[in-house]
Each structure stands twice: as structure tokens, then as C-alpha cells.
Write an enzyme that holds these catalytic residues in place. Structure first.
Site, mmCIF file in Angstrom:
data_model
loop_
_atom_site.group_PDB
_atom_site.id
_atom_site.type_symbol
_atom_site.label_atom_id
_atom_site.label_comp_id
_atom_site.label_asym_id
_atom_site.label_seq_id
_atom_site.Cartn_x
_atom_site.Cartn_y
_atom_site.Cartn_z
ATOM 1 N N ARG A 1 -2.679 21.581 -14.012
ATOM 2 C CA ARG A 1 -1.647 20.594 -14.353
ATOM 3 C C ARG A 1 -1.906 19.990 -15.728
ATOM 4 O O ARG A 1 -0.975 19.583 -16.425
ATOM 5 C CB ARG A 1 -1.574 19.490 -13.283
ATOM 6 C CG ARG A 1 -0.464 18.503 -13.581
ATOM 7 C CD ARG A 1 -0.065 17.639 -12.416
ATOM 8 N NE ARG A 1 0.973 16.712 -12.830
ATOM 9 C CZ ARG A 1 1.634 15.900 -12.039
ATOM 10 N NH1 ARG A 1 1.374 15.914 -10.747
ATOM 11 N NH2 ARG A 1 2.554 15.082 -12.505
ATOM 12 N N ARG B 1 0.813 -1.238 0.000
ATOM 13 C CA ARG B 1 0.000 0.000 0.000
ATOM 14 C C ARG B 1 0.839 1.279 0.000
ATOM 15 O O ARG B 1 0.359 2.352 0.354
ATOM 16 C CB ARG B 1 -0.972 0.025 1.187
ATOM 17 C CG ARG B 1 -1.959 -1.117 1.172
ATOM 18 C CD ARG B 1 -3.138 -0.847 2.097
ATOM 19 N NE ARG B 1 -4.012 -2.007 2.123
ATOM 20 C CZ ARG B 1 -3.869 -3.021 2.964
ATOM 21 N NH1 ARG B 1 -2.904 -2.990 3.871
ATOM 22 N NH2 ARG B 1 -4.695 -4.038 2.926
ATOM 23 N N GLU C 1 9.717 18.152 -24.645
ATOM 24 C CA GLU C 1 9.060 18.512 -23.377
ATOM 25 C C GLU C 1 9.651 19.806 -22.808
ATOM 26 O O GLU C 1 8.966 20.562 -22.115
ATOM 27 C CB GLU C 1 9.185 17.376 -22.358
ATOM 28 C CG GLU C 1 8.645 16.020 -22.827
ATOM 29 C CD GLU C 1 7.126 15.859 -22.695
ATOM 30 O OE1 GLU C 1 6.433 16.834 -22.362
ATOM 31 O OE2 GLU C 1 6.642 14.726 -22.940
ATOM 32 N N HIS D 1 -0.212 16.290 -26.018
ATOM 33 C CA HIS D 1 -0.225 14.890 -25.596
ATOM 34 C C HIS D 1 -1.464 14.136 -26.073
ATOM 35 O O HIS D 1 -1.404 12.926 -26.270
ATOM 36 C CB HIS D 1 -0.110 14.785 -24.073
ATOM 37 C CG HIS D 1 1.274 15.078 -23.554
ATOM 38 N ND1 HIS D 1 1.951 16.246 -23.836
ATOM 39 C CD2 HIS D 1 2.107 14.340 -22.778
ATOM 40 C CE1 HIS D 1 3.127 16.217 -23.245
ATOM 41 N NE2 HIS D 1 3.256 15.082 -22.597
ATOM 42 N N HIS E 1 -0.590 10.912 -27.747
ATOM 43 C CA HIS E 1 -0.967 9.590 -27.219
ATOM 44 C C HIS E 1 -1.704 8.777 -28.278
ATOM 45 O O HIS E 1 -1.544 7.549 -28.352
ATOM 46 C CB HIS E 1 -1.847 9.734 -25.968
ATOM 47 C CG HIS E 1 -1.076 10.152 -24.744
ATOM 48 N ND1 HIS E 1 -1.680 10.551 -23.573
ATOM 49 C CD2 HIS E 1 0.259 10.225 -24.514
ATOM 50 C CE1 HIS E 1 -0.747 10.850 -22.687
ATOM 51 N NE2 HIS E 1 0.426 10.669 -23.229
ATOM 52 N N GLU F 1 -3.954 17.090 -10.695
ATOM 53 C CA GLU F 1 -4.538 17.504 -11.979
ATOM 54 C C GLU F 1 -6.047 17.759 -11.901
ATOM 55 O O GLU F 1 -6.828 17.217 -12.680
ATOM 56 C CB GLU F 1 -4.208 16.477 -13.065
ATOM 57 C CG GLU F 1 -4.351 17.077 -14.464
ATOM 58 C CD GLU F 1 -3.757 16.196 -15.560
ATOM 59 O OE1 GLU F 1 -2.591 15.806 -15.455
ATOM 60 O OE2 GLU F 1 -4.499 15.934 -16.522
ATOM 61 N N LYS G 1 7.983 22.812 -13.901
ATOM 62 C CA LYS G 1 7.183 21.643 -13.544
ATOM 63 C C LYS G 1 6.860 21.637 -12.049
ATOM 64 O O LYS G 1 5.722 21.343 -11.648
ATOM 65 C CB LYS G 1 7.916 20.352 -13.931
ATOM 66 C CG LYS G 1 7.188 19.097 -13.496
ATOM 67 C CD LYS G 1 6.593 18.310 -14.603
ATOM 68 C CE LYS G 1 5.640 17.229 -14.101
ATOM 69 N NZ LYS G 1 5.676 16.006 -14.860
ATOM 70 N N LYS H 1 3.390 11.367 -11.063
ATOM 71 C CA LYS H 1 2.497 10.570 -11.916
ATOM 72 C C LYS H 1 3.187 9.249 -12.214
ATOM 73 O O LYS H 1 4.307 9.240 -12.747
ATOM 74 C CB LYS H 1 2.202 11.289 -13.228
ATOM 75 C CG LYS H 1 1.064 12.265 -13.152
ATOM 76 C CD LYS H 1 0.674 12.713 -14.551
ATOM 77 C CE LYS H 1 -0.437 13.743 -14.503
ATOM 78 N NZ LYS H 1 -0.774 14.237 -15.845
ATOM 79 N N ASN I 1 -0.052 18.878 -20.598
ATOM 80 C CA ASN I 1 -0.352 17.893 -21.645
ATOM 81 C C ASN I 1 -0.485 18.523 -23.026
ATOM 82 O O ASN I 1 -1.091 17.917 -23.919
ATOM 83 C CB ASN I 1 -1.638 17.141 -21.301
ATOM 84 C CG ASN I 1 -1.369 16.042 -20.306
ATOM 85 O OD1 ASN I 1 -0.361 15.355 -20.399
ATOM 86 N ND2 ASN I 1 -2.246 15.889 -19.343
ATOM 87 N N HIS J 1 7.881 8.669 -27.202
ATOM 88 C CA HIS J 1 6.854 9.536 -26.603
ATOM 89 C C HIS J 1 7.093 11.011 -26.974
ATOM 90 O O HIS J 1 6.182 11.708 -27.416
ATOM 91 C CB HIS J 1 6.878 9.348 -25.083
ATOM 92 C CG HIS J 1 5.993 10.281 -24.331
ATOM 93 N ND1 HIS J 1 4.619 10.160 -24.317
ATOM 94 C CD2 HIS J 1 6.280 11.388 -23.591
ATOM 95 C CE1 HIS J 1 4.109 11.132 -23.586
ATOM 96 N NE2 HIS J 1 5.086 11.891 -23.133
#
Ligand code: NAD
Ligand code: GLY
Length: 359
Positions: free
Chosen positions: A237, A117, A181, A244, A248, A233, A223, A139, A241, A261
Site C-alpha cells: 500500500r 470508539r 493522483e 508523497h 508532504h 500498509e 485503489k 485512511k 505514496n 495536496h
């Protein structure tokens, strides 16, 4: 060494940036228990693993070397991390160390979020992309065959250790992918940085260590601020993206294997700027300048051959920014000011897709 702080109350942590930190930074002091597992991949292990292990000579230090590649960013690989932790009897006070690029960082972070956990983890990013983006902000995820990063959690590292020297062994194509990026921060929130990047493009392209180090610092600073303001987010945030959603879709369509990527993000950013131009929000000169810089870095400025607008729409409908069936996109109002919005002319999106797909 320069240090930034990600300010998240009890989850705050430092980002240390400097040359040679892999050897010189007192890493063992950052470990709370007496167990460590360093997870890396078969490309990075022969280059840097032996530089890290001596730090943990005073405790149980296990290593796990995974196969290399985005195609292995899966639940199956994640399970192999859990298997190794169980086999070596790692307890709740263990610390995982992610030594590698974004694939390793995202997977090890997710393993740390889940194992018993939640256990501590340290990010030691070795690609430009990981140093300026994925190692910061917590993330973590693995891919699902139908969608990128679909299974994951927010789990912040205890620290991010950026040794800028490791970029020396990074292939140029990977450096360029990370650079996409870097440009992103300038576009979405830091016009001064964008202009600094334009001015220093030649130095950066030739891997001038001082210029690269400055670009990493300023990217991490951007960042860290975004993450501190919106850790999970709920709002701004999502601006990180930019490009993205398009990117993606490209990664999914090409099976996470042909395009990097950052390459997919590069053309995705250009598509977002193209659409912003069509909406009358930014000047066409910005798009032309961006296309020029991307081309100089040999980053793609066109979508993969054969991809269609309908395919983009289908894949983008699975994007995590979809709300109530509406596709929200990150677009530019002006250089340095991004918005995430579903309030756009759908015709402009169609035109952008058609223009890039050549239909
Ligand atoms: P990557 O981790 O696959 O690394 C790229 C390649 O470079 C790999 O083959 C790797 O083994 C090799 N490599 C790494 N460091 C090296 C070095 N110093 N010298 C030589 N080779 C080296 O790719 P990446 O671009 O670092 O990361 C991409 C991943 O990051 C994607 O899965 C993406 O989804 C994720 N990502 C996550 C976030 C986030 O916020 N968590 C943000 C952006 C991207
Ligand atoms: N790379 C996007 C984010 O961290 O939110």
C-alpha cells in the site's frame, strides 16, 4: 451506475460511481441506526447539502458545516465534530456522512473512528482527488503543525458514493490536483491505464464526462485492489505514496496553505521519477512525458521558491515511511512497477533535490 467492491472480509464495502447519484441512490437504506450527522464545509454546503438531507427525513438528521481548508484539518476542528455529536446526543449507532473533498473525508472518518470508539461513516466525495483516492481505503487523519496526517486511524467507510456530476462545480485547479493522483495509478501499477490517459488527455482536460467517469472507475479499481491486499500498509500500500514523501515536505514547508495536496504530489512524483532515472531504472523519456502532461494540466513541475535540499531532508525525516532511521522512498523500477525502498544511492537523492531546488 457502476460498482466496485473493496474486498476486506467483514469490512468490505461498495464504491458506487455514476452521474446524479446524490439524488437517486437509496442512501437511507445504508444507515443502521436512526441518527445521521452530515458533515461538510461552508463551500460545499450551499451546493450540495440540500440534495443529501431529504434522504434521511425518516430519522434524526443533523448537519454540521465546518470552515473550508487544509488549515482546518486539525484536532481543534475534530473536537468541534465531537461537540456537535454530543450536543445532539448521537449514540453509538449513529452514522456520519462525509460530504466533501479529502479534508472533510479524512476528518469525518477520523471522528467516526474515535466517537464512542467507532461508529459508521459514509463517504460522499466531491473532489476528483477524493473520488479517486482519499474516500477509498479507510485512511483517516488530521494534521499536526509539524507533520501531515500525523494523527489518525484506519477506519473503513460503509460505502463510497461517487456522483460524477458534482465535478462540474469544481475549480480547474482542484480538478488538476486530483488528476495527479489519477496519473499515479498508471505510473505505479497500471501501464495500460497510463497509456489510456495519454491517449485521452485532451478529453480529460476538457472535462469530457465519459472520459472522467472512466478515469475515476479505473483509479478506484486500482485503489480497491491495493487496499484489499494490504489494508494497513504493511507492504505494497505504501506504493500509493509515489511522490508523497517529497510532496508532504512541500506541504509542511508551505504551511498547508499555498500548495494543494495534489500539486505537491505532482512535482513529488516528477522528483521520484527523476531520481529513478538517475538510478538507471527508468528511461528519461518517461520523465519528459510526465513533465509534459503535468504542465498541460498546469500542475507544478518545480519545487517552491526558496526550499533547499537540507530543508527537504529535515522534513522528510519525519515521514511515516522512515524505518530505523532510514528514509524509504517510493521509486519506479519501470512504468507500472513501483518499489518502496531504502536501498538507493543517497547521492541520487541529493542530486534530485539539488536539481529541483536549483542549487
Ligand atoms: P479539499 O477537501 O480541501 O477540497 C478542495 C477544495 O474544493 C475545497 O475548497 C473544497 O471546499 C472545494 N470543493 C470540494 N468539492 C467541491 C465541488 N464539488 N465543487 C466546488 N468546490 C468543491 O481537498 P482535496 O484535494 O479533496 O483533498 C486533500 C486532502 O485529502 C488532504 O488533506 C490529503 O492529505 C487528503 N488525502 C487523503 C488520502 C487518504 O487516503 N485518506 C489520500 C489522498 C489525499
Ligand atoms: N493515499 C494513500 C493511501 O490510501 O494509502
Amino acid at each position: 451506475m457502476r460498482t466496485l467492491q473493496v474486498a476486506l472480509a467483514e469490512r468490505s464495502y461498495p464504491i458506487h460511481i455514476g452521474a446524479g447519484l446524490l439524488d437517486t441512490f437509496p442512501l437511507a437504506e445504508q444507515v443502521r441506526g436512526n441518527q445521521v450527522m452530515i458533515v461538510t464545509n461552508e463551500t460545499i454546503a450551499p451546493l450540495y447539502l440540500e440534495r443529501l438531507t431529504p434522504h434521511f427525513s425518516g430519522c434524526q438528521c443533523d448537519t454540521l458545516v465546518l470552515p473550508d481548508g487544509e488549515a482546518f484539518k486539525t484536532l481543534e476542528t475534530l473536537e468541534s465534530i465531537f461537540d456537535a455529536l454530543m450536543a445532539k446526543r448521537h449514540s453509538r449507532t449513529t452514522t456520519l456522512v462525509a460530504l466533501g473533498g479529502g479534508v472533510i473525508g479524512d476528518m469525518v472518518g477520523f471522528a467516526a473512528a474515535c466517537y464512542q470508539r467507532g461508529v459508521d461513516f459514509i463517504q460522499v466525495p466531491t473532489t476528483l482527488l477524493a473520488q479517486v483516492d482519499s474516500s477509498v481505503g479507510g485512511k483517516t487523519a488530521v494534521n499536526h503543525p509539524r507533520g501531515k496526517n500525523m494523527i489518525g486511524a484506519f477506519h473503513q467507510p460503509r460505502l463510497v458514493l461517487i456522483d460524477t456530476d458534482v465535478l462540474a462545480s469544481l475549480p480547474q485547479r482542484e480538478l488538476a490536483a486530483g488528476y495527479a493522483e489519477v496519473i499515479k495509478y498508471g505510473l505505479i501499477r497500471d501501464p495500460d491505464f497510463y497509456h489510456w490517459l495519454e491517449t485521452n488527455n485532451e478529453r480529460l482536460l476538457s472535462r469530457d464526462t465519459e472520459a472522467l467517469s472512466e478515469a475515476i472507475y479505473r483509479s478506484c479499481d486500482n485503489k480497491a485492489q491495493v487496499v484489499a491486499d494490504d489494508e494497513t500498509e504493511q507492504g505494497n500500500r505504501a506504493l500509493l505514496n509515489l511522490g508523497h514523501t517529497f510532496g508532504h515536505a512541500i506541504e509542511t514547508a508551505t504551511g498547508y496553505s499555498k500548495w494543494l495536496h495534489g500539486e505537491a504530489v505532482a512535482v513529488g512524483m516528477l522528483m521520484a521519477v527523476n531520481m529513478s532515472v538517475r538510478l538507471g531504472w527508468v528511461d528519461a523519456g518517461l520523465e519528459a512525458g510526465l513533465a509534459d502532461v503535468l504542465a498541460q494540466w498546469q500542475l507544478p513541475v518545480a519545487t517552491p521558491a526558496g526550499m533547499t535540499p537540507d530543508q527537504f531532508m529535515d522534513l522528510m525525516s519525519l515521514d511515516k515511511k522512515v524505518q530505523n532511521g532510514q528514509l524509504r522512498l517510493v521509486l519506479l523500477r519501470q512504468l507500472g512497477e513501483a518499489v518502496v525502498t531504502a536501498d538507493y544511492d543517497a547521492g541520487a537523492l541529493r542530486q534530485t533535490l539539488e536539481a529541483f531546488c536549483g542549487t
